[in-house]
Write a protein that holds these residues in place. Structure first.
Motif, short mmCIF file in Angstrom:
data_model
loop_
_atom_site.label_atom_id
_atom_site.label_comp_id
_atom_site.label_asym_id
_atom_site.label_seq_id
_atom_site.Cartn_x
_atom_site.Cartn_y
_atom_site.Cartn_z
N THR A 1 28.81 27.87 -14.13
CA THR A 1 29.70 27.27 -13.66
C THR A 1 30.68 27.52 -15.39
O THR A 1 30.74 26.99 -15.85
CB THR A 1 29.77 25.65 -13.38
OG1 THR A 1 28.97 25.63 -12.20
CG2 THR A 1 30.77 24.81 -12.94
N SER A 2 31.82 27.09 -14.98
CA SER A 2 33.12 27.54 -15.96
C SER A 2 34.31 26.06 -15.67
O SER A 2 34.39 25.69 -14.60
CB SER A 2 34.49 28.45 -15.82
OG SER A 2 34.62 29.02 -14.58
N ALA A 3 34.52 25.50 -16.74
CA ALA A 3 34.89 24.21 -16.76
C ALA A 3 37.12 24.97 -17.25
O ALA A 3 36.87 25.56 -18.23
CB ALA A 3 34.60 22.90 -18.31
N ASN A 4 37.56 24.50 -16.10
CA ASN A 4 38.58 24.65 -16.86
C ASN A 4 40.06 24.25 -16.72
O ASN A 4 39.94 23.18 -16.61
CB ASN A 4 39.02 26.21 -15.57
CG ASN A 4 40.17 27.78 -16.07
OD1 ASN A 4 41.32 27.04 -15.79
ND2 ASN A 4 39.96 28.53 -16.03
N LEU B 1 36.74 23.71 -11.69
CA LEU B 1 35.56 23.96 -11.74
C LEU B 1 35.23 24.95 -11.66
O LEU B 1 35.55 25.26 -10.00
CB LEU B 1 34.77 23.34 -12.69
CG LEU B 1 34.50 21.70 -13.20
CD1 LEU B 1 34.63 20.87 -12.49
CD2 LEU B 1 33.40 21.96 -14.66
N TYR B 2 35.16 26.54 -11.90
CA TYR B 2 34.67 27.62 -10.83
C TYR B 2 33.28 27.80 -11.11
O TYR B 2 32.61 27.72 -12.24
CB TYR B 2 35.55 28.27 -11.26
CG TYR B 2 37.49 28.48 -11.07
CD1 TYR B 2 37.44 28.21 -9.58
CD2 TYR B 2 37.81 27.83 -12.38
CE1 TYR B 2 38.84 28.10 -9.80
CE2 TYR B 2 39.69 27.89 -11.64
CZ TYR B 2 39.89 27.56 -10.63
OH TYR B 2 41.07 27.36 -10.83
N THR B 3 32.62 28.34 -9.75
CA THR B 3 31.03 28.23 -10.14
C THR B 3 31.32 29.64 -10.03
O THR B 3 31.41 29.81 -8.42
CB THR B 3 30.10 27.73 -8.96
OG1 THR B 3 30.24 25.80 -8.95
CG2 THR B 3 28.62 27.81 -8.73
N PHE B 4 30.66 30.66 -10.87
CA PHE B 4 30.70 32.57 -10.26
C PHE B 4 29.70 33.12 -10.38
O PHE B 4 28.45 31.85 -10.49
CB PHE B 4 31.19 32.25 -11.61
CG PHE B 4 32.38 32.73 -11.41
CD1 PHE B 4 33.75 33.82 -10.61
CD2 PHE B 4 33.58 31.84 -12.24
CE1 PHE B 4 35.01 33.48 -11.01
CE2 PHE B 4 34.65 31.86 -12.18
CZ PHE B 4 35.49 32.67 -11.64
N ASP B 5 29.15 34.02 -9.49
CA ASP B 5 27.91 34.23 -9.43
C ASP B 5 28.29 35.96 -10.57
O ASP B 5 29.15 36.41 -9.62
CB ASP B 5 27.75 35.50 -7.55
CG ASP B 5 26.49 35.58 -7.50
OD1 ASP B 5 25.78 36.25 -9.67
OD2 ASP B 5 25.60 35.98 -7.07
N MET B 6 27.45 36.20 -11.07
CA MET B 6 28.01 37.04 -12.53
C MET B 6 27.81 38.38 -11.84
O MET B 6 28.45 39.63 -12.45
CB MET B 6 26.71 37.42 -13.65
CG MET B 6 25.79 37.11 -13.25
SD MET B 6 24.65 37.49 -14.59
CE MET B 6 25.97 39.06 -15.23
N ALA C 1 42.90 18.50 -17.15
CA ALA C 1 42.12 19.35 -17.66
C ALA C 1 40.49 19.67 -17.85
O ALA C 1 39.75 18.24 -18.94
CB ALA C 1 41.90 20.72 -19.09
N VAL C 2 39.39 19.90 -17.37
CA VAL C 2 38.17 19.66 -17.44
C VAL C 2 37.66 20.02 -19.56
O VAL C 2 37.56 21.42 -19.33
CB VAL C 2 37.82 20.24 -16.04
CG1 VAL C 2 35.70 20.69 -17.09
CG2 VAL C 2 37.74 20.01 -15.45
N LEU C 3 36.81 19.30 -19.99
CA LEU C 3 35.95 20.31 -21.42
C LEU C 3 34.66 20.36 -21.89
O LEU C 3 34.91 20.76 -22.34
CB LEU C 3 36.90 19.14 -22.27
CG LEU C 3 38.32 18.70 -22.63
CD1 LEU C 3 38.43 17.30 -23.06
CD2 LEU C 3 39.34 19.69 -22.94
N ASP C 4 34.17 19.99 -20.74
CA ASP C 4 33.01 20.34 -21.14
C ASP C 4 32.32 20.19 -19.73
O ASP C 4 32.47 19.19 -18.22
CB ASP C 4 32.31 19.79 -21.82
CG ASP C 4 31.11 19.76 -22.04
OD1 ASP C 4 30.42 20.94 -21.95
OD2 ASP C 4 29.88 19.21 -23.48
N VAL C 5 30.88 21.24 -19.39
CA VAL C 5 30.43 21.09 -17.31
C VAL C 5 28.38 20.53 -18.89
O VAL C 5 29.05 22.43 -19.40
CB VAL C 5 30.43 22.05 -16.76
CG1 VAL C 5 30.84 23.24 -17.71
CG2 VAL C 5 29.84 22.04 -15.48
#
Length: 445
Positions: free
Chosen positions: A255-258, A263-268, A284-288
């Motif tokens: 999951t990336s914080a944008n 926030l975006y949860t990806f399958d690599m 803005a999201v700074l940490d996850v």
């Protein structure tokens, strides 16, 4: 001649001791319980209301830093130990059970940009604005000894983040490029780069431990394999990603914080579109950070709040805020899945419950049984309008509430404009683009 006699087993109705509860015989025939569902509905409604009444998530505030808290790290083997680094170069080690600082050291000049512990828990690493990587022991020096690092590596550029391998004596730093270091050497084993911009965060995968993910300021999320010493692929988003966190239970999910409040949860394996877009923050999201179960994660935002998201849902299940809490820079979910720690601008680390209405301490068996029963009732009736409304409602600070309202109006206006454009143009000329794919610019392999 047949004689009918009553046969009763005393074990069914006689108590073993006077402290035992009286046994009540029950017949589960539904015909004898005509109002069972309405009765259960009322119990579920009351349980939901009581859950909101008892929701008091804030536990403690750990104060002692003299500048904003910039980074935190969990101890891999001790639940009660947490490390934090501040903007004045100070590192503190905290004992959460006593809620006090047990050690303070002046690690760097300027910001402590990153901190991570070794997998065995005996030492930790810090990086700072003074272009150094320092290796420290967790235990303090003996009486009369000076506070000194075990090793110091002097770099050529400023390092902005650090993470340690989960099984080997290897760690990674990021800044101008991603460097992989052996603990015994003063020069990197290999340097990985793709693009020219600075990299803000690097994280090792906890399951496939040779994989790394990094976030660059040119809007890229780049994945690397340490064994090949080359980047694997990168995904370019609309706006910059501040940090990412790997799911501790599913090797391919992160999951990336944008910066675009999401926030975006990806399958690599399929970076073309995210698995889920999480959209409740208004800045803005700074940490996850993920929970140890991998089913939820917590995010820290510039909007002075932290939110808890289920991995498979686009909306948060919980939001925590206080009047004094300013921009939240760093957040951690403890390894026992019970607590959340957040560090913010106004020099405090706050300790929260992961489940706001959970009772801490020892539970009597009857209490536990009642709690489990209420939980099942809430799950059974969770989609009923009144129960759903009470369970979802949260009070928000006026700033967040008004910003969320404004963003909602803007989103609705964009959707309406798109519909009108599609209505008045040639069929097929303006295709539908799903919300998930809108924010992905390109995937480069």
């Amino acid at each position: 001649m047949r004689v009918k006699v009553l046969s009763r087993n005393p074990d069914d109705y006689i108590r073993e001791t006077k402290q035992d509860l009286q046994r009540v015989p029950r017949n589960y025939d539904p015909a004898l319980h005509p109002f069972e569902v309405p009765r259960e509905y009322m119990r579920a409604l009351n349980a939901t209301k009581l859950e909101r009444v008892f929701a008091k998530p804030f536990l403690a505030s750990l104060d002692g830093h003299r500048d904003g808290v910039n980074c935190m790290a969990k101890h891999p083997q001790s639940l009660s130990t947490v490390l934090s680094g501040a903007c004045d170069g100070e590192v503190k080690i905290w004992n959460l059970t006593k809620r006090e600082c047990i050690r303070t050291l002046q690690a760097h000049e300027g910001f402590v940009r990153g901190i991570c512990t070794r997998f065995c828990g005996t030492s930790f690493f810090t990086v700072g604005d003074d272009k150094t990587v320092k290796h420290w022991k967790i235990d303090g020096p003996g009486y009369g000894r000076e506070e000194e690092p075990l090793h110091t590596i002097l770099g050529k550029t400023v390092y902005t983040g650090i993470d340690h391998h989960w099984k080997e004596a290897v760690f990674a730093t990021c800044g101008h490029q991603v460097d992989i270091w052996d603990e015994q050497r003063t020069s990197p084993i290999c340097s990985l780069t793709w693009g020219v911009d600075s990299i803000s965060s690097v994280k090792f995968n906890p399951i496939e431990t040779y994989l790394l993910g990094s976030c660059a300021s040119d809007r890229n999320i780049v994945l690397y394999d340490m064994r090949q010493s080359t980047p694997l692929k990168k995904v370019i988003l609309d706006m910059r990603t501040n940090t990412l966190c790997w799911n501790p239970m599913e090797a391919f999910i992160f999951t990336s914080a944008n910066e675009d409040h999401n926030l975006y949860t990806f399958d690599m394996r399929f970076l073309e579109s995210p698995v889920m877009v999480h959209i409740d923050h208004v800045s803005a999201v700074l940490d996850v950070d993920y929970s140890p179960t991998g089913k939820e994660f917590v995010s820290a935002s510039f909007d002075k709040s932290i939110r808890i998201f289920p991995v498979d849902k686009g909306r948060s299940r919980e939001v925590y805020h206080t009047k004094r809490m300013q921009h939240v820079i760093t957040v951690k979910w403890t390894s026992d899945n019970k607590y959340i720690l957040c560090g913010s601008d106004e020099m405090n680390i706050r300790l929260w419950k992961a489940n706001a209405s959970e009772k801490l301490g020892v539970l009597v068996p009857r209490e536990r049984a009642a709690m489990n029963y209420n939980q099942k009732l809430k799950e059974k009736f969770q989609h009923h309008p009144q129960i759903k409304r009470i369970a979802r409602h949260r009070h928000l600070p006026k700033a967040i509430y008004s910003q969320a309202k404004e963003l909602r109006i803007m989103r609705e206006a964009r959707r309406r404009k798109e519909l009108n454009r599609r209505k008045h143009s040639k069929p097929g000329s303006s295709p539908f683009v799903s919300e998930k794919k809108k924010h992905i610019v390109a995937v480069v392999k």
